[in-house]
Design an enzyme around this catalytic site. Structure first.
Site, PDB file in Angstrom:
ATOM      1  N   SER A 264       0.836  -1.196   0.000  1.00  0.00           N
ATOM      2  CA  SER A 264       0.000   0.000   0.000  1.00  0.00           C
ATOM      3  C   SER A 264       0.868   1.242   0.000  1.00  0.00           C
ATOM      4  CB  SER A 264      -0.896   0.022   1.240  1.00  0.00           C
ATOM      5  OG  SER A 264      -0.131   0.308   2.400  1.00  0.00           O
ATOM      6  N   ASP A 265       0.367   2.314  -0.602  1.00  0.00           N
ATOM      7  CA  ASP A 265       1.023   3.598  -0.400  1.00  0.00           C
ATOM      8  C   ASP A 265       0.866   3.969   1.070  1.00  0.00           C
ATOM      9  OD1 ASP A 265       2.378   5.956  -0.840  1.00  0.00           O
ATOM     10  OD2 ASP A 265       1.244   6.482  -2.627  1.00  0.00           O
ATOM     11  N   MET A 266       1.699   4.890   1.532  1.00  0.00           N
ATOM     12  CA  MET A 266       1.741   5.175   2.964  1.00  0.00           C
ATOM     13  C   MET A 266       0.400   5.704   3.469  1.00  0.00           C
ATOM     14  SD  MET A 266       4.443   7.454   5.154  1.00  0.00           S
ATOM     15  CE  MET A 266       5.795   6.324   4.809  1.00  0.00           C
ATOM     16  N   ASN A 267      -0.176   4.978   4.413  1.00  0.00           N
ATOM     17  CA  ASN A 267      -1.463   5.304   5.041  1.00  0.00           C
ATOM     18  C   ASN A 267      -2.657   5.139   4.101  1.00  0.00           C
ATOM     19  OD1 ASN A 267      -0.048   5.987   7.368  1.00  0.00           O
ATOM     20  ND2 ASN A 267       0.063   8.152   6.812  1.00  0.00           N
ATOM     21  N   ALA A 268      -2.442   4.547   2.920  1.00  0.00           N
ATOM     22  CA  ALA A 268      -3.552   4.387   1.984  1.00  0.00           C
ATOM     23  C   ALA A 268      -4.632   3.458   2.536  1.00  0.00           C
ATOM     24  CB  ALA A 268      -3.041   3.854   0.640  1.00  0.00           C
TER      25      ALA A 268
END
Length: 730
Positions: A264-268
């Site tokens: 995942s992208d960061m905090n996605a």
């Protein structure tokens, strides 16, 4: 005591755990992974897929009973080893301007060497799994992250992504030097914050635009063998990318055969609940992401709780099966195995990488890449400079001598000793040199007009260094227009008014295009260079291309340089109509593929078949002649258009390119091929199909029929497809 325990653990790993099947080097990789994962407890599986970042989110914890150490997944390697004292190569948009598979492959190879060297030096505490390259399409010139991309064309982006993947992986058949990971998947390219926030943005896209524009570069990346894909922040037609089964399973794994992991992208994943409001809580979000095909969570270290920490509850509630979780963790250990972690170090040639960081070869490559990335947009004949020395030279503008804004975002922390500014190199051209930034920073909200007019007064030659920088365009920060920031336009006007008869060279440092049409048409400005963000060798590269060093060859634009923001649709409109050279019907300031050189090229003797049977490639050749008196690099570009069809399609499509060097008055026979898949059209509810009919071919150093010409000719031909061939969805 800590070191004693650490080395005792290593010794124990070497001696006590070799009997485990997953350490048997004679077995198939997948059999070894299956054995390893079978030995994990469910909690250990969950811990591994939860820790994809740094701080409280990483590294992935050790499993001491199996002799498995920690592993750091969060590694950035976009155009150098990020956050390390490493070689700083040109930012990606500049690498794209080289139009060179070879340059990008060697750059990523050098980056991989330095990443591996730091991994060895740090005893494995720095990772080898790169979150790079970024291959989102540069669909809007105002997007803050355009600098990280390879431009606006799916094929160019896909070929350069292929080069990056091959380079960073290395040439060993058994082991990877480091691994690539293409991002951000998918239908991603703004907004960051203008006019909406990326964390909640829903990209509405037609299946046609999705398949023909946003997916192809990622498909090339998968075909090249990437080990990971990063899912993006946005929703796609209402479904968050990281919880999108159609994207992560149906397309990525079933259609393309991807075997790696999705991070995942960061905090996605948290956004699925907190911004998209797609899931009511973290338990549901965990189930949605895992079942869709996400393998690893990346989040900021400041968060107290994460989505994947709710996997245990989701499993207890029957929302995720243990079998699914074990499948999700397998690609993570497969990656670590291919990096050599579970084999004897003497088997892995990359386990003994020497001191390669910022070595002579890498610094020379950084210079070569920077020179080949610079695009000559305008030249009235001043360049290359005929004088080796001028009485008085002025070097002005906010980019003239600031070492911190030449690299772009996601760059290495290169020792300042190796960073050469424009001022440091170009001042060698003058007996007397006046340097003045005129602005506090690239925003140029504070401007000293008197200092600029004084600096340029009486000069014979003036270099004006303007642009954007990461304070203007970067992740999380879009532009609302294409204007030069602050007082930069006034600065250039002051130079024109106060420099008498001096020759003026404008050097632009920016990723997305800037409205400089007024200066392009002004005869006082003799030359304009697009330098993008050239990295540590900025000054030396500029000096060489400006003086016409035999090593110096120019790049070509990897995107359409619009006159102004009035030529593009709103940022949030994801229809491709009116965007990029493939669909834009207006006249840009500088076209995609445009770039001048110090010579001229002539194309002749085009040979190719007139008939192609559906499902077969087209091979051909053309002769390119350097008609000038100096050596030059030409970027051969081949475009096609479909002549006889009612199926929606791009008005023009790049299908082949190559960068070649030709000596003065010499010629080169260029062999090319157009792949059969590039001849296919997308039919609704059917997929890709090659249709019978005529396809036009345009071959030259620029697009056909463009008004702002580079001076070379474009050959036109055609071939007719006989028969049909259904290729399906991909």
């Amino acid at each position: 005591m800590i070191l004693v325990k650490f080395f005792s653990f290593l010794l124990l790993t070497d001696l006590s755990f070799q009997a485990f099947t997953f350490r048997n080097v004679s077995l198939d990789w997948n059999d070894r992974v299956d054995d390893l994962v079978r030995r994990l407890t469910l909690n250990e599986v969950i811990e591994q897929i939860t820790k994809g970042g740094v701080g409280t989110n990483g590294p992935a914890p050790a499993i001491q009973r199996l002799g498995i150490g920690t592993y750091q997944w969060d590694t950035e390697c976009l155009h150098g080893a990020v956050r390390q004292n490493a070689t700083s190569f040109p930012q990606s948009i500049g690498l794209a301007a080289t139009w060179s598979y070879d340059v990008v492959r060697r750059m990523s190879g050098a980056t991989g060497e330095e990443v591996r060297a730091y991994h060895i030096r740090n005893s494995g505490r720095s990772g080898l799994s790169c979150f790079a390259p970024v291959i989102n399409i540069m669909r809007d010139p105002r997007w803050g992250r355009n600098q990280e991309t390879y431009g606006e064309d799916p094929y160019l982006s896909g070929m350069l992504a292929t080069a990056y993947v091959k380079g960073i992986h290395g040439d060993n058949k058994r082991y990877m030097r480091a691994t690539a990971g293409c991002k951000h998947f998918n239908v991603h390219g703004g907004p960051e914050n203008i006019p909406e926030n990326r964390n909640a943005f829903d990209a509405h896209v037609s299946m046609r635009d999705w398949r023909t524009t946003f997916l192809p570069a990622f498909r090339y990346c998968v075909e090249a063998g990437t080990y990971n894909i990063m899912c993006s922040y946005n929703r796609i037609n209402g479904i968050p990318s990281c919880a999108n089964k159609q994207l992560l399973t149906d397309i990525l794994r079933k259609e393309w055969g991807f075997k790696g992991y999705v991070v995942s992208d960061m905090n996605a994943l948290e956004n699925i609940v907190e911004h998209h409001h797609y899931s009511k809580d973290f338990v549901e979000a965990a189930a949605a992401a895992i079942n869709a095909g996400c393998n690893l969570e990346l989040r900021s270290g400041s968060r107290k709780t994460t989505v994947f920490e709710s996997i245990s509850n989701a499993t207890k509630q029957g929302k995720i099966t243990e079998a699914t979780l074990r499948e999700r963790v397998k690609p993570l250990f497969y990656t670590r195995m291919r990096l050599g972690e579970f084999d004897p170090s003497e088997m892995n040639p990359y386990s003994s990488v020497g001191s390669v960081v910022l070595d002579d070869a890498h610094r020379e490559l950084a210079l070569e890449a920077a020179m080949k990335s610079i695009v000559l947009l305008k030249n009235d004949g001043l360049l290359p400079l005929t004088h080796t020395k001028y009485n008085t030279v002025a070097i002005v503008g906010p980019f003239n001598n600031d070492k911190h804004i030449l690299n772009g975002d996601y760059a290495a922390n290169t020792d300042n000793h190796f960073v050469i500014t424009p001022d440091a190199a170009l001042k060698t051209l003058g007996h007397q040199v006046h340097s003045e930034s005129g602005c506090k920073d690239s925003r140029c909200n504070t401007y000293d007009s008197k200092a600029i007019t004084t600096a340029v007064h009486g000069a014979q030659l003036v270099f004006v260094c303007l642009g954007l920088g990461t304070s203007i365009e970067r992740e999380g920060h879009d532009r609302s227009d294409l204007n030069l920031p602050g007082h930069q336009s006034q600065l250039l006007d002051d130079v024109i008014k106060s420099s008498g008869t001096a020759k003026i060279v404008l050097i632009m440092f920016n990723a997305g295009p800037v409205d400089i049409q007024h200066f392009d048409s002004n005869p006082r400005i003799s030359a304009i260079l697009a330098a993008f963000y050239p990295g540590q060798a900025t000054g030396d590269a500029l000096l060489k291309v400006i003086t016409g060093s035999h090593q110096a060859q120019f790049g070509r634009l990897p995107y359409t340089w619009f006159h102004s923001a009035n030529q593009v649709p709103p940022m949030i409109d994801y229809k491709m109509e009116g965007r990029t050279y493939r669909y834009f019907k207006g006249e840009p300031l500088y076209p995609f593929g445009y770039g001048l050189t110090y010579t001229k090229f002539h194309y002749s003797n085009l040979k190719m078949a007139s008939i192609v049977h559906a499902g077969h490639d087209l091979k051909g050749s053309v002769v390119v002649i350097n008609t000038g008196s100096v050596v030059g690099d030409e970027v051969v570009q081949i475009y096609i258009s479909w002549a006889e069809t009612t199926i929606p399609k791009p008005q023009l499509e790049l299908v082949w390119f190559d960068r070649i060097t030709i000596h003065a008055h010499a010629n080169s026979t260029v062999q090319f091929d157009i792949k059969y898949k590039q001849m296919a059209l997308l039919l609704d509810n059917v997929g890709w199909r090659i249709e019978p009919g005529k396809i036009n071919v345009y071959l030259g150093g620029q697009q056909p029929k463009q008004k702002k010409s580079v001076g070379s000719n474009v050959l036109e031909g055609s071939f007719t497809i006989h028969g049909t061939k259904l290729l399906g969805h991909y």
